[in-house]
Design an enzyme around this catalytic site. Structure first.
Site, PDB file in Angstrom:
ATOM      1  N   LYS A 195      14.795 -38.921  85.648  1.00  0.00           N
ATOM      2  CA  LYS A 195      14.426 -37.828  84.754  1.00  0.00           C
ATOM      3  C   LYS A 195      12.943 -37.568  84.951  1.00  0.00           C
ATOM      4  O   LYS A 195      12.109 -38.439  84.698  1.00  0.00           O
ATOM      5  CB  LYS A 195      14.730 -38.238  83.319  1.00  0.00           C
ATOM      6  CG  LYS A 195      14.334 -37.182  82.311  1.00  0.00           C
ATOM      7  CD  LYS A 195      14.833 -37.578  80.940  1.00  0.00           C
ATOM      8  CE  LYS A 195      14.394 -36.585  79.898  1.00  0.00           C
ATOM      9  NZ  LYS A 195      14.827 -36.993  78.553  1.00  0.00           N
ATOM     10  N   LYS A 248      17.696 -35.002  86.655  1.00  0.00           N
ATOM     11  CA  LYS A 248      17.295 -33.934  85.752  1.00  0.00           C
ATOM     12  C   LYS A 248      15.823 -33.618  85.918  1.00  0.00           C
ATOM     13  O   LYS A 248      15.038 -34.559  85.982  1.00  0.00           O
ATOM     14  CB  LYS A 248      17.574 -34.435  84.340  1.00  0.00           C
ATOM     15  CG  LYS A 248      17.083 -33.590  83.235  1.00  0.00           C
ATOM     16  CD  LYS A 248      17.525 -34.204  81.956  1.00  0.00           C
ATOM     17  CE  LYS A 248      16.816 -33.486  80.845  1.00  0.00           C
ATOM     18  NZ  LYS A 248      16.740 -34.254  79.666  1.00  0.00           N
TER      19      LYS A 248
HETATM   20  C1  PBG Z   1      15.727 -36.016  75.227  1.00  0.00           C
HETATM   21  C2  PBG Z   1      16.172 -34.949  76.165  1.00  0.00           C
HETATM   22  C3  PBG Z   1      15.459 -33.840  76.676  1.00  0.00           C
HETATM   23  C4  PBG Z   1      16.381 -33.069  77.399  1.00  0.00           C
HETATM   24  C5  PBG Z   1      17.609 -33.741  77.340  1.00  0.00           C
HETATM   25  N1  PBG Z   1      17.450 -34.909  76.600  1.00  0.00           N
HETATM   26  C6  PBG Z   1      14.053 -33.393  76.467  1.00  0.00           C
HETATM   27  C7  PBG Z   1      12.915 -34.177  76.949  1.00  0.00           C
HETATM   28  O1  PBG Z   1      13.026 -35.226  77.599  1.00  0.00           O
HETATM   29  O2  PBG Z   1      11.818 -33.751  76.634  1.00  0.00           O
HETATM   30  C8  PBG Z   1      16.094 -31.755  78.075  1.00  0.00           C
HETATM   31  C9  PBG Z   1      17.282 -30.873  78.286  1.00  0.00           C
HETATM   32  C10 PBG Z   1      16.945 -29.458  78.591  1.00  0.00           C
HETATM   33  O3  PBG Z   1      15.777 -29.073  78.807  1.00  0.00           O
HETATM   34  O4  PBG Z   1      17.889 -28.670  78.623  1.00  0.00           O
HETATM   35  N2  PBG Z   1      14.855 -36.958  75.713  1.00  0.00           N
END
Ligand code: PBG
Length: 325
Positions: A195, A248
């Protein structure tokens, strides 16, 4: 020797031939739709930066779940947007919280729709970071039991898939151990393994009310410049027991999806994140591109890169985008 100038074009000469030789298929069942759950009754709150997406109260979820199931989508990913937050993350494990109630409502309405639950403390902590803090710094190890508590609460409420997105080290092992000890050895874990610290989460943070109150997430999310580090994150999470791994965002990281898919033999999930949806929709609203065609191309490219499953806000329109699939 004569050189046939049409030898590649010949394979594109008719729609049926193009369909027959297509290398990548994408169908509604490859998609998962994210749902944001808010407190209250009959609450339907449009998300300004994500046209067509809304935050819903639990009582409206059965209808939303039926719509998604009718699209042929295989699952829904739940995000709680609680009004109550604390500094320890304990509220995230409340068995009467929004997500446990949402799981129950959806499983009763549409038992075959897979309910994925995002596990992260950011929406439940007052400061909006993904882990508990000590002296303004993330305390990795103190966060692990909180994530395990939260996962167990979702498991007991009937979740089909637990998907930790916090990026703390060791959380897959910690959650797996807790679930196994409590009788949930069969419940799959999807790790948000790679991520990235991305600007493309902007609209989500508005939707989930989870923007950090200070600083940023760069001490726990990955540097967009790194690829080998992603392979290491993935390998560690698989060793700890992840059943699937998630990359992601998707679009700026298609090379990572490809490398992970080539190297690992667990299913690969890609998250087509909020900013990827918003930028396409904004351009479409200006008449600058065709939303459906661009969405089809976007989702197909993520599958072509090697994703088995794509979590996407476009999933709500899966039947229109991929009819007859
Ligand atoms: C929670 C999380 C996030 C997203 C999914 N789970 C936000 C982040 O890490 O700031 C982002 C999903 C999206 O942008 O559609 N940690």
């Amino acid at each position: 020797m004569s050189f046939p100038t049409t030898r590649l074009r010949r394979l594109r000469s008719s729609a049926s031939l193009r369909n027959a030789v297509r290398e990548t298929d994408i169908a509604p069942r490859h998609l998962v739709y994210p749902l944001f759950v808010v407190p209250g009754q009959n609450e339907r709150q449009p998300i300004a930066a994500m046209p067509g997406c809304e935050r819903l109260s639990v009582d409206l979820l059965p209808e939303a779940a039926r719509h998604i199931a009718k699209q042929g989508v295989s699952g829904a990913m739940l995000f709680g947007v609680p009004s109550r937050k604390d500094t320890t993350g304990a509220v995230a494990a409340d068995p009467n919280g929004l997500v446990p109630r949402a799981i129950d409502a959806i499983k009763q309405a549409v038992p075959e729709l897979l309910v994925w639950t995002d596990v992260c403390l950011c929406a439940y902590l007052e400061h909006g970071h993904c882990g508990v803090l000590r002296d303004q710094r993330i305390d990795n190890d103190a966060t692990l039991p909180r994530l395990a508590d939260m996962s167990l609460t979702f498991a007991r409420a009937g979740a089909d898939i637990i998907a930790p997105s916090d990026m703390m080290d060791g959380r897959i092992a910690a959650i797996r151990a807790r679930l196994d000890a409590e009788g949930f050895a069969d419940l799959p874990l999807v790790s948000y393994a790679a991520k990235y610290a991305s600007a493309f989460y902007g609209p989500f943070r508005e939707a989930a009310g989870s923007a950090p109150a200070f600083g940023d997430r760069r001490t726990y999310q990955m540097d967009p410049a790194n690829a080998r580090e992603a392979l290491r994150e993935v390998a560690e999470d698989i060793a700890e027991g992840a059943d699937m791994v998630l990359i992601k965002p998707a679009l700026s990281y298609l090379d990572i999806i490809r490398r992970v898919a080539d190297r690992c033999d667990v299913p690969v999930v890609a998250y087509n994140v909020s900013g990827e949806y918003s930028m396409l929709m904004a351009a479409a609203q200006n008449g600058w591109l065709d939303a459906d065609n661009a969405a089809r191309e976007m989702l197909t490219s993520i599958r072509r890169a090697g994703a088995d499953i794509v979590i996407s806000y476009f999933a709500k329109d899966a039947q229109r985008l991929f009819p007859g699939e």
